[in-house]
Motif scaffolding. Structure first.
Motif, PDB file in Angstrom:
ATOM      1  N   GLU A 164       9.838  -1.028  -1.566  1.00 44.54           N
ATOM      2  CA  GLU A 164       8.665  -0.605  -0.804  1.00 44.54           C
ATOM      3  C   GLU A 164       8.240   0.828  -1.120  1.00 44.54           C
ATOM      4  O   GLU A 164       7.132   1.237  -0.773  1.00 44.54           O
ATOM      5  CB  GLU A 164       8.954  -0.711   0.702  1.00 44.54           C
ATOM      6  N   ARG A 165       9.100   1.606  -1.765  1.00 45.05           N
ATOM      7  CA  ARG A 165       8.829   3.025  -1.967  1.00 45.05           C
ATOM      8  C   ARG A 165       7.593   3.256  -2.838  1.00 45.05           C
ATOM      9  O   ARG A 165       6.700   4.025  -2.472  1.00 45.05           O
ATOM     10  CB  ARG A 165      10.031   3.718  -2.604  1.00 45.05           C
ATOM     11  N   LEU A 166       7.545   2.625  -4.006  1.00 40.92           N
ATOM     12  CA  LEU A 166       6.462   2.922  -4.941  1.00 40.92           C
ATOM     13  C   LEU A 166       5.101   2.437  -4.446  1.00 40.92           C
ATOM     14  O   LEU A 166       4.107   3.167  -4.576  1.00 40.92           O
ATOM     15  CB  LEU A 166       6.794   2.346  -6.319  1.00 40.92           C
ATOM     16  N   PRO A 167       4.974   1.223  -3.881  1.00 39.14           N
ATOM     17  CA  PRO A 167       3.657   0.851  -3.323  1.00 39.14           C
ATOM     18  C   PRO A 167       3.183   1.828  -2.250  1.00 39.14           C
ATOM     19  O   PRO A 167       1.996   2.180  -2.196  1.00 39.14           O
ATOM     20  CB  PRO A 167       3.902  -0.559  -2.754  1.00 39.14           C
ATOM     21  N   TRP A 168       4.106   2.257  -1.394  1.00 39.44           N
ATOM     22  CA  TRP A 168       3.723   3.239  -0.360  1.00 39.44           C
ATOM     23  C   TRP A 168       3.245   4.524  -1.018  1.00 39.44           C
ATOM     24  O   TRP A 168       2.226   5.105  -0.629  1.00 39.44           O
ATOM     25  CB  TRP A 168       4.911   3.530   0.546  1.00 39.44           C
ATOM     26  N   LEU A 169       3.969   4.999  -2.027  1.00 38.29           N
ATOM     27  CA  LEU A 169       3.636   6.258  -2.676  1.00 38.29           C
ATOM     28  C   LEU A 169       2.292   6.178  -3.389  1.00 38.29           C
ATOM     29  O   LEU A 169       1.495   7.132  -3.337  1.00 38.29           O
ATOM     30  CB  LEU A 169       4.734   6.640  -3.678  1.00 38.29           C
ATOM     31  N   ILE A 170       2.006   5.070  -4.043  1.00 37.23           N
ATOM     32  CA  ILE A 170       0.724   4.921  -4.745  1.00 37.23           C
ATOM     33  C   ILE A 170      -0.431   5.021  -3.756  1.00 37.23           C
ATOM     34  O   ILE A 170      -1.415   5.743  -3.984  1.00 37.23           O
ATOM     35  CB  ILE A 170       0.686   3.581  -5.507  1.00 37.23           C
ATOM     36  N   ALA A 171      -0.323   4.298  -2.639  1.00 31.53           N
ATOM     37  CA  ALA A 171      -1.397   4.337  -1.635  1.00 31.53           C
ATOM     38  C   ALA A 171      -1.537   5.741  -1.055  1.00 31.53           C
ATOM     39  O   ALA A 171      -2.648   6.244  -0.856  1.00 31.53           O
ATOM     40  CB  ALA A 171      -1.106   3.323  -0.535  1.00 31.53           C
ATOM     41  N   TYR A 172      -0.412   6.397  -0.805  1.00 29.64           N
ATOM     42  CA  TYR A 172      -0.428   7.743  -0.224  1.00 29.64           C
ATOM     43  C   TYR A 172      -1.090   8.735  -1.173  1.00 29.64           C
ATOM     44  O   TYR A 172      -1.936   9.548  -0.777  1.00 29.64           O
ATOM     45  CB  TYR A 172       1.012   8.155   0.084  1.00 29.64           C
ATOM     46  N   ALA A 173      -0.714   8.692  -2.460  1.00 29.85           N
ATOM     47  CA  ALA A 173      -1.252   9.649  -3.426  1.00 29.85           C
ATOM     48  C   ALA A 173      -2.735   9.394  -3.683  1.00 29.85           C
ATOM     49  O   ALA A 173      -3.500  10.344  -3.902  1.00 29.85           O
ATOM     50  CB  ALA A 173      -0.460   9.567  -4.729  1.00 29.85           C
ATOM     51  N   ARG A 174      -3.157   8.146  -3.676  1.00 31.36           N
ATOM     52  CA  ARG A 174      -4.578   7.839  -3.872  1.00 31.36           C
ATOM     53  C   ARG A 174      -5.432   8.446  -2.769  1.00 31.36           C
ATOM     54  O   ARG A 174      -6.536   8.930  -3.016  1.00 31.36           O
ATOM     55  CB  ARG A 174      -4.779   6.327  -3.923  1.00 31.36           C
ATOM     56  N   GLU A 175      -4.918   8.424  -1.538  1.00 30.52           N
ATOM     57  CA  GLU A 175      -5.662   8.998  -0.416  1.00 30.52           C
ATOM     58  C   GLU A 175      -5.808  10.513  -0.545  1.00 30.52           C
ATOM     59  O   GLU A 175      -6.672  11.107   0.085  1.00 30.52           O
ATOM     60  CB  GLU A 175      -4.953   8.680   0.902  1.00 30.52           C
ATOM     61  N   ARG A 176      -4.950  11.118  -1.370  1.00 25.30           N
ATOM     62  CA  ARG A 176      -4.954  12.582  -1.514  1.00 25.30           C
ATOM     63  C   ARG A 176      -5.307  13.001  -2.935  1.00 25.30           C
ATOM     64  O   ARG A 176      -4.813  14.007  -3.442  1.00 25.30           O
ATOM     65  CB  ARG A 176      -3.577  13.129  -1.115  1.00 25.30           C
ATOM     66  N   GLU A 177      -6.177  12.249  -3.538  1.00 24.39           N
ATOM     67  CA  GLU A 177      -6.594  12.528  -4.912  1.00 24.39           C
ATOM     68  C   GLU A 177      -7.171  13.944  -5.014  1.00 24.39           C
ATOM     69  O   GLU A 177      -7.976  14.378  -4.194  1.00 24.39           O
ATOM     70  CB  GLU A 177      -7.648  11.516  -5.358  1.00 24.39           C
ATOM     71  N   GLY A 178      -6.733  14.673  -6.033  1.00 26.10           N
ATOM     72  CA  GLY A 178      -7.205  16.030  -6.247  1.00 26.10           C
ATOM     73  C   GLY A 178      -6.377  17.082  -5.547  1.00 26.10           C
ATOM     74  O   GLY A 178      -6.497  18.274  -5.844  1.00 26.10           O
ATOM     75  N   GLN A 179      -5.536  16.671  -4.589  1.00 29.92           N
ATOM     76  CA  GLN A 179      -4.667  17.628  -3.909  1.00 29.92           C
ATOM     77  C   GLN A 179      -3.377  17.805  -4.700  1.00 29.92           C
ATOM     78  O   GLN A 179      -2.927  16.910  -5.408  1.00 29.92           O
ATOM     79  CB  GLN A 179      -4.337  17.151  -2.492  1.00 29.92           C
ATOM     80  N   SER A 180      -2.787  18.966  -4.567  1.00 33.82           N
ATOM     81  CA  SER A 180      -1.549  19.266  -5.271  1.00 33.82           C
ATOM     82  C   SER A 180      -0.367  18.739  -4.474  1.00 33.82           C
ATOM     83  O   SER A 180      -0.276  18.953  -3.257  1.00 33.82           O
ATOM     84  CB  SER A 180      -1.421  20.779  -5.461  1.00 33.82           C
ATOM     85  N   GLY A 181       0.544  18.046  -5.159  1.00 34.00           N
ATOM     86  CA  GLY A 181       1.689  17.467  -4.465  1.00 34.00           C
ATOM     87  C   GLY A 181       2.921  17.412  -5.329  1.00 34.00           C
ATOM     88  O   GLY A 181       2.861  17.470  -6.563  1.00 34.00           O
TER      89      GLY A 181
END
Length: 781
Positions: free
Chosen positions: A298-315
């Motif tokens: 479940e980790r990677l699907p969660w991470l993909i959705a999370y990072a997409r919501e924060r496109e352009g932000q530094s993480g």
């Protein structure tokens, strides 16, 4: 090539010196400075041979002077201001900050008369505590653990007109010599070096003659074996300080509990006279949350959705292993989320290039192991995600603390699976060898030493015998048993069955297990996560569990206290909870045990919540087995009964709830209310990025997002007005002020539509709101 420690010839094909076993990533020592490197003659460092230093020690004394060597004279007294007013003027003039952050003024004032240990949170403005004194007295030597960190800090200082430099292995010999001579001559106020550099006696003696006014130990927790990032090279700093003439010393760290603080002071040789300045570990702009996962997939699907919501932000995404880093980065890129991997298995040049792209904003998302750690000095990281649970809360808080160093809202998320606990236990087992493993390692070492009884063994030979993860603790046990020389890795006995005292290893194992238990408590608590962190570092919670300006119902900045990911757990009496912890401390003292060995905080919380009235009910509490009930169960029940007698109107305890339900929401942070898509705000950020790319520097060294928002609101028309904008001092205004004023004038002339909007006009003319005061100096670097 010669060893920087024992001066013997050293091959190019191995990291260890064959004579003394020293490990060093630094180049050979700096030789005499060439005449063209300085405008006045600089006395060259002496070239006399040096005694070999130990490759690694468990609890070493500071290095002793060479036989017949004259002790270094005391460094010239640092004539530092005794009040903060002069520093406040420099703060406004050079950096554009109107006031200090908590603890900064205390450190600066104390430095005028004594050595100081400053414990301030990540992003709390530690660097200003030595940059401002350096502007007054010069010749400030800063010990910094990573090359990339030096470069980032020097660039940020040069951007505001501070004369700073560094010496490390990325520079050629001539450039190193030039900077060395400049520092000796006082033309450089701040010089950054790695701790390995101070193993070079000629380097130290030259600095001592020039006169170091202020010695700064950054990331000082690295000197303590009880710290979470212990580095053997830091152990030599106490001796190096003596050789420099005991200059005024400032040790700085963000994560040090009382045990580590005591160790720092002792090892540097500044106890008991040194002043300790402890500020709050609280980071109000950070929001903490834990996302429970049933399975690793479940980790990677969660991470993909999370990072997409924060496109352009530094993480930053932290993963446990190199393989996990590579797989995660590949998966993110395949899903259309640009990401770069970073781990210690990559070449140094590759790692430096990746970190540089991240710092300058060309790579917004980094997936990394904890090798991507101390060198991070990027203030606008908006989120940090841990794919797996670290083994210690210190490590988690420091890594999560890479987010939001500019004081703006940032998110710190831990993805947690029950399996993480067992994996961390396995790591503890690997790092703490059992008695039989230590015995077998000793037998192998005896066999190697018998081949040449007079030759010191190398660290690589110890590593081969004891294993990569456990060799340091094996050395510690063998030294405690008197089987290894204190000065080097030469065996004192060739008896394969010699007695070995392994109590030190067991002490370290129990300590590691206690740290892991606290990390699990953080991941599984239904109470306030922020309060748990602060209590862990020895900071007592505020009344009713409220910190700063947060509400009495909780911190408002973690999933369990806010409208974000909320655990629907019953409330519990905080005074009863505190009394149970006091009982635990008393039992621990009586039994000579650590508090965690009595029971954990989760146990205390469940007792306070459900208030058991019998031994049978007490056995149902998490962490209360039959032995503990027999040991102190009646005392705990008496405590609950006493509380209920004192609170007859209290509501009855709740029934045990079903698994906690959770919901998601967004946190809005303080500061000037400028929409992220505001055209002027975006134009300022675009200009900052273009200018930084042209100059080859990180964008944040020009100005931060907070400054951009104030520019968008105030729209200064001249330099005097620009000086009122947060973060704009004289040096920055001289550097970029005219270009910014031209941009603001051009933007205003070219956007008549904006001026026709009454709401926009009113917002532009509105003065800054008092809400800015809640972050007094939140972006001090």
């Amino acid at each position: 090539m010669r060893c920087t420690r024992c001066d013997s010839p050293r091959p190019l094909d191995g990291p260890f010196c064959p004579s003394c076993g020293a490990l060093s990533e630094e180049p050979p020592p700096i030789e005499e400075a060439p005449p063209e490197a300085a405008s006045r003659p600089v006395e060259p460092p002496p070239s006399s041979p040096r005694a070999a230093a130990p490759a690694q020690a468990s609890l070493p004394l500071p290095p002793q002077p060479r036989a017949g060597a004259k002790p270094s004279p005391a460094a010239p007294a640092a004539e530092l201001p005794r009040d903060a007013e002069r520093y406040r003027e420099l703060l406004q003039e050079r950096f554009g900050y109107p006031h200090f952050r908590p603890g900064q003024a205390d450190v600066l004032q104390a430095l005028a008369s004594q050595d100081v240990l400053g414990v301030m949170p990540t992003g709390g403005g530690k660097s200003l505590c030595y940059v401002l004194p350096a502007l007054e007295v010069g010749r400030t030597l800063v010990i910094s653990p990573l090359i990339a960190l030096m470069q980032d800090q020097v660039e940020a200082l040069e951007a505001v007109g501070v004369s700073a430099s560094f010496i490390n292995s990325t520079l050629n010999r001539a450039e190193q010599n030039r900077r060395y001579a400049d520092f000796q001559a006082g033309r450089i106020a701040l010089l950054y070096v790695a701790p390995e550099r101070l193993a070079n006696r000629r380097f130290l003696d030259g600095l001592a003659r020039g006169g170091v006014r202020l010695l700064v130990i950054d990331e000082a927790h690295c000197i303590s074996e009880w710290g979470h990032d212990f580095r053997p090279d830091y152990l030599a700093l106490g001796g190096a300080r003596e050789r420099l003439g005991r200059p005024r010393t400032l040790a700085l760290t963000a994560t040090a509990d009382p045990t580590v603080r005591k160790d720092i002071l002792a090892r540097l040789g500044i106890a008991p006279e040194a002043r300790e300045v402890l500020t709050s570990f609280d980071r109000p702009n950070l929001r903490f949350q834990v996302v429970p996962l049933a399975a690793a997939k479940e980790r990677l699907p969660w991470l993909i959705a999370y990072a997409r919501e924060r496109e352009g932000q530094s993480g930053i995404v932290y993963a446990r292993t190199r393989r996990s880093v590579e797989e995660t980065a590949e998966t993110l890129n395949a899903a259309g989320v640009p990401a770069e991997g970073y781990h210690a298995g990559m070449g140094g040049a590759v790692r430096a290039a990746i970190q540089r792209r991240f710092t300058t904003g060309r790579a917004p998302l980094i997936v990394a192991t904890n090798a991507f750690g101390l060198g991070i000095d990027k203030p606008d990281v908006r989120y940090v995600v841990h794919l797996q649970m670290p083994g210690r809360l210190e490590a988690y808080y420091q890594e999560a603390g890479r987010a939001g160093r500019d004081g703006e809202p940032a998110e710190c998320t831990l993805l947690y699976s029950r399996r993480d606990h067992s994996l961390q236990r396995r790591f503890i087992d690997q790092a703490h060898p059992r008695d039989e493993t230590v015995r077998e390692s000793w037998r192998q070492l005896v066999a190697i030493q018998q081949l040449d009884p007079q030759r010191p063994l190398s660290p690589s030979e110890f590593e081969d015998a004891a294993g990569f993860d456990g060799w340091a603790l094996t050395v510690k046990a063998l030294r405690a048993s008197g089987l290894i020389e204190e000065g080097d890795l030469r065996l004192r006995s060739l008896d394969p069955e010699a007695p070995i005292d392994t109590r030190a290893i067991e002490d370290r194992r129990r300590y590691a297990e206690s740290r892991l238990a606290q990390m699990v408590e953080y991941a599984e608590t239904s109470g306030c996560r922020r309060e748990l962190i602060l209590r862990y570092f020895g900071e007592p919670p505020a009344p009713n569990g409220a910190h700063s300006a947060r509400s009495a119902s909780g911190c408002g900045g973690c999933d369990n206290c806010s409208g974000g990911v909320r655990a629907e757990a019953p409330e519990y009496p905080r005074d009863l909870f505190a009394s149970i912890l006091e009982l635990r401390d008393g039992i621990a003292w009586e039994s000579n045990r650590a508090p965690y060995m009595v029971f954990e905080e989760r146990t205390a919380r469940e007792v306070a919540t459900y208030r058991p009235s019998s031994e049978t009910a007490l056995l149902e509490v998490w962490g209360m087995g039959r032995k503990r009930v027999q040991w102190f169960g009646e005392r705990m029940l008496d405590l609950v009964r006493e509380w209920e007698r004192a609170n007859p109107d209290a509501a009855p305890p709740p029934a045990r709830p079903a698994p906690a339900s959770r919901k998601r929401s967004v946190t809005v942070g303080p500061g000037p209310e400028v929409p992220f898509d505001d055209p002027l705000f975006q134009r300022l950020r675009e200009w900052r990025r273009e200018r930084a790319t042209r100059d080859g520097i990180p964008a944040y060294t020009l100005f931060t997002d907070r400054s951009a928002r104030e520019l968008a609101v105030q729209r200064p028309a001249d330099r005097a007005a620009l000086a009122d904008v947060w973060g704009f001092g004289d040096a920055r205004i001289a550097q970029i002020g005219d270009e910014l004023l031209d941009l603001l004038r051009t933007f205003g002339a070219g956007a008549p539509e904006a001026s026709q909007d009454p709401a926009a006009s009113e917002a532009a003319a509105r003065p800054l709101q008092p809400a800015l005061a809640v972050l007094p100096a939140s972006e001090h670097a």
